[in-house]
Design a protein around this motif. Structure first.
Motif, PDB file in Angstrom:
ATOM      1  N   MET A   1       2.743  -1.151  -1.946  1.00  0.00           N
ATOM      2  CA  MET A   1       3.174  -2.394  -1.322  1.00  0.00           C
ATOM      3  C   MET A   1       4.118  -3.149  -2.265  1.00  0.00           C
ATOM      4  O   MET A   1       3.813  -3.285  -3.437  1.00  0.00           O
ATOM      5  CB  MET A   1       1.932  -3.259  -1.058  1.00  0.00           C
ATOM      6  N   PRO A   2       5.232  -3.647  -1.756  1.00  0.00           N
ATOM      7  CA  PRO A   2       6.153  -4.390  -2.633  1.00  0.00           C
ATOM      8  C   PRO A   2       5.573  -5.743  -3.031  1.00  0.00           C
ATOM      9  O   PRO A   2       4.715  -6.292  -2.360  1.00  0.00           O
ATOM     10  CB  PRO A   2       7.396  -4.559  -1.757  1.00  0.00           C
ATOM     11  N   VAL A   3       6.085  -6.230  -4.143  1.00  0.00           N
ATOM     12  CA  VAL A   3       5.658  -7.542  -4.636  1.00  0.00           C
ATOM     13  C   VAL A   3       6.449  -8.618  -3.899  1.00  0.00           C
ATOM     14  O   VAL A   3       7.623  -8.432  -3.584  1.00  0.00           O
ATOM     15  CB  VAL A   3       5.890  -7.619  -6.167  1.00  0.00           C
ATOM     16  N   VAL A   4       5.808  -9.738  -3.632  1.00  0.00           N
ATOM     17  CA  VAL A   4       6.461 -10.830  -2.913  1.00  0.00           C
ATOM     18  C   VAL A   4       7.564 -11.463  -3.755  1.00  0.00           C
ATOM     19  O   VAL A   4       7.508 -11.453  -4.980  1.00  0.00           O
ATOM     20  CB  VAL A   4       5.428 -11.915  -2.494  1.00  0.00           C
ATOM     21  N   ALA A   5       8.585 -12.000  -3.064  1.00  0.00           N
ATOM     22  CA  ALA A   5       9.698 -12.654  -3.743  1.00  0.00           C
ATOM     23  C   ALA A   5       9.964 -14.003  -3.094  1.00  0.00           C
ATOM     24  O   ALA A   5       9.869 -14.146  -1.864  1.00  0.00           O
ATOM     25  CB  ALA A   5      10.941 -11.781  -3.678  1.00  0.00           C
ATOM     26  N   LEU A   6      10.307 -14.974  -3.894  1.00  0.00           N
ATOM     27  CA  LEU A   6      10.588 -16.325  -3.423  1.00  0.00           C
ATOM     28  C   LEU A   6      11.689 -16.317  -2.373  1.00  0.00           C
ATOM     29  O   LEU A   6      12.675 -15.593  -2.500  1.00  0.00           O
ATOM     30  CB  LEU A   6      11.000 -17.181  -4.618  1.00  0.00           C
ATOM     31  N   ASN A   7      11.487 -17.129  -1.330  1.00  0.00           N
ATOM     32  CA  ASN A   7      12.439 -17.298  -0.220  1.00  0.00           C
ATOM     33  C   ASN A   7      12.674 -16.022   0.575  1.00  0.00           C
ATOM     34  O   ASN A   7      13.699 -15.876   1.237  1.00  0.00           O
ATOM     35  CB  ASN A   7      13.764 -17.890  -0.717  1.00  0.00           C
ATOM     36  N   GLN A   8      11.712 -15.101   0.505  1.00  0.00           N
ATOM     37  CA  GLN A   8      11.750 -13.862   1.280  1.00  0.00           C
ATOM     38  C   GLN A   8      10.482 -13.770   2.136  1.00  0.00           C
ATOM     39  O   GLN A   8       9.461 -14.363   1.798  1.00  0.00           O
ATOM     40  CB  GLN A   8      11.803 -12.646   0.350  1.00  0.00           C
ATOM     41  N   PRO A   9      10.551 -13.025   3.240  1.00  0.00           N
ATOM     42  CA  PRO A   9       9.342 -12.845   4.046  1.00  0.00           C
ATOM     43  C   PRO A   9       8.257 -12.125   3.231  1.00  0.00           C
ATOM     44  O   PRO A   9       8.563 -11.239   2.445  1.00  0.00           O
ATOM     45  CB  PRO A   9       9.799 -11.961   5.208  1.00  0.00           C
ATOM     46  N   VAL A  10       7.026 -12.525   3.444  1.00  0.00           N
ATOM     47  CA  VAL A  10       5.896 -11.862   2.795  1.00  0.00           C
ATOM     48  C   VAL A  10       5.417 -10.749   3.720  1.00  0.00           C
ATOM     49  O   VAL A  10       5.133 -10.991   4.895  1.00  0.00           O
ATOM     50  CB  VAL A  10       4.745 -12.871   2.519  1.00  0.00           C
ATOM     51  N   ASP A  11       5.362  -9.524   3.197  1.00  0.00           N
ATOM     52  CA  ASP A  11       4.900  -8.396   4.005  1.00  0.00           C
ATOM     53  C   ASP A  11       3.470  -8.641   4.465  1.00  0.00           C
ATOM     54  O   ASP A  11       2.659  -9.236   3.747  1.00  0.00           O
ATOM     55  CB  ASP A  11       4.959  -7.092   3.200  1.00  0.00           C
ATOM     56  N   ASP A  12       3.190  -8.155   5.644  1.00  0.00           N
ATOM     57  CA  ASP A  12       1.868  -8.329   6.229  1.00  0.00           C
ATOM     58  C   ASP A  12       0.814  -7.605   5.392  1.00  0.00           C
ATOM     59  O   ASP A  12       1.101  -6.606   4.732  1.00  0.00           O
ATOM     60  CB  ASP A  12       1.864  -7.777   7.650  1.00  0.00           C
ATOM     61  N   PHE A  13      -0.373  -8.147   5.396  1.00  0.00           N
ATOM     62  CA  PHE A  13      -1.523  -7.491   4.790  1.00  0.00           C
ATOM     63  C   PHE A  13      -2.749  -7.878   5.593  1.00  0.00           C
ATOM     64  O   PHE A  13      -2.709  -8.832   6.374  1.00  0.00           O
ATOM     65  CB  PHE A  13      -1.695  -7.892   3.312  1.00  0.00           C
ATOM     66  N   GLU A  14      -3.803  -7.142   5.429  1.00  0.00           N
ATOM     67  CA  GLU A  14      -5.082  -7.525   6.019  1.00  0.00           C
ATOM     68  C   GLU A  14      -6.176  -7.263   5.013  1.00  0.00           C
ATOM     69  O   GLU A  14      -6.079  -6.353   4.180  1.00  0.00           O
ATOM     70  CB  GLU A  14      -5.340  -6.821   7.350  1.00  0.00           C
TER      71      GLU A  14
END
Length: 155
Positions: A1-14
């Protein structure tokens, strides 16, 4: 899973959470989401942080904002921690560190001269469209919930 980045969409997780729920980030679209990562249930700093978010819940609710706490503790520990301190928000159990890795919060830490991998206290503010708007890393608990509340007001 990619790491989140500021001002970018956050990939879904559950992930499993208190109240016998599975939290899916995509299910929370249309609301702001504050996700705070903390090291361990029922420790002084983590308790204070949870209480600070709890005590500001009315203000977060008024801004259509959901709070989620995340640690590697199991659901039973989370349920007890949540009940003991009357947290009105859910706690995610991330025993396999999937969500922690997604947000890159597992760091090398030191305690009494011993090194270990643990959660770096961190908070993420995601807007109603699922975009990461702010992040706080290596959080100091005092005043933190107020900072997050102010950032949420400014969305």
């Amino acid at each position: 899973m990619p790491v989140v980045a500021l001002n970018q969409p956050v990939d879904d997780f559950e992930a499993p959470a208190t109240g016998d729920q599975t939290i899916r980030l995509s299910d929370l679209r249309g609301k702001n989401v504050v996700i705070y990562f903390y090291p361990k249930d029922n420790t002084p700093g983590c308790t204070t942080e949870g209480q600070d978010f709890r005590d500001r819940m009315d203000a977060f609710d008024a801004m259509d904002t959901i709070i989620l706490g995340v640690s590697r503790d199991g659901l039973k520990a989370h349920e007890n921690f949540r009940a003991k301190h009357q947290f009105p928000f859910h706690l995610i159990s991330d025993m396999d560190e999937t969500v922690c890795q997604h947000f890159d919060v597992i760091k090398l830490k030191k305690l009494y001269g011993k090194e270990y991998m643990g959660i770096d206290r961190s908070t993420f503010l995601i807007d109603k469209e699922g975009i990461l708007r702010q992040e706080w890393r290596s959080v100091k608990v005092k005043g933190h919930a107020d900072e997050v509340l102010e950032a949420t007001r400014n969305l």
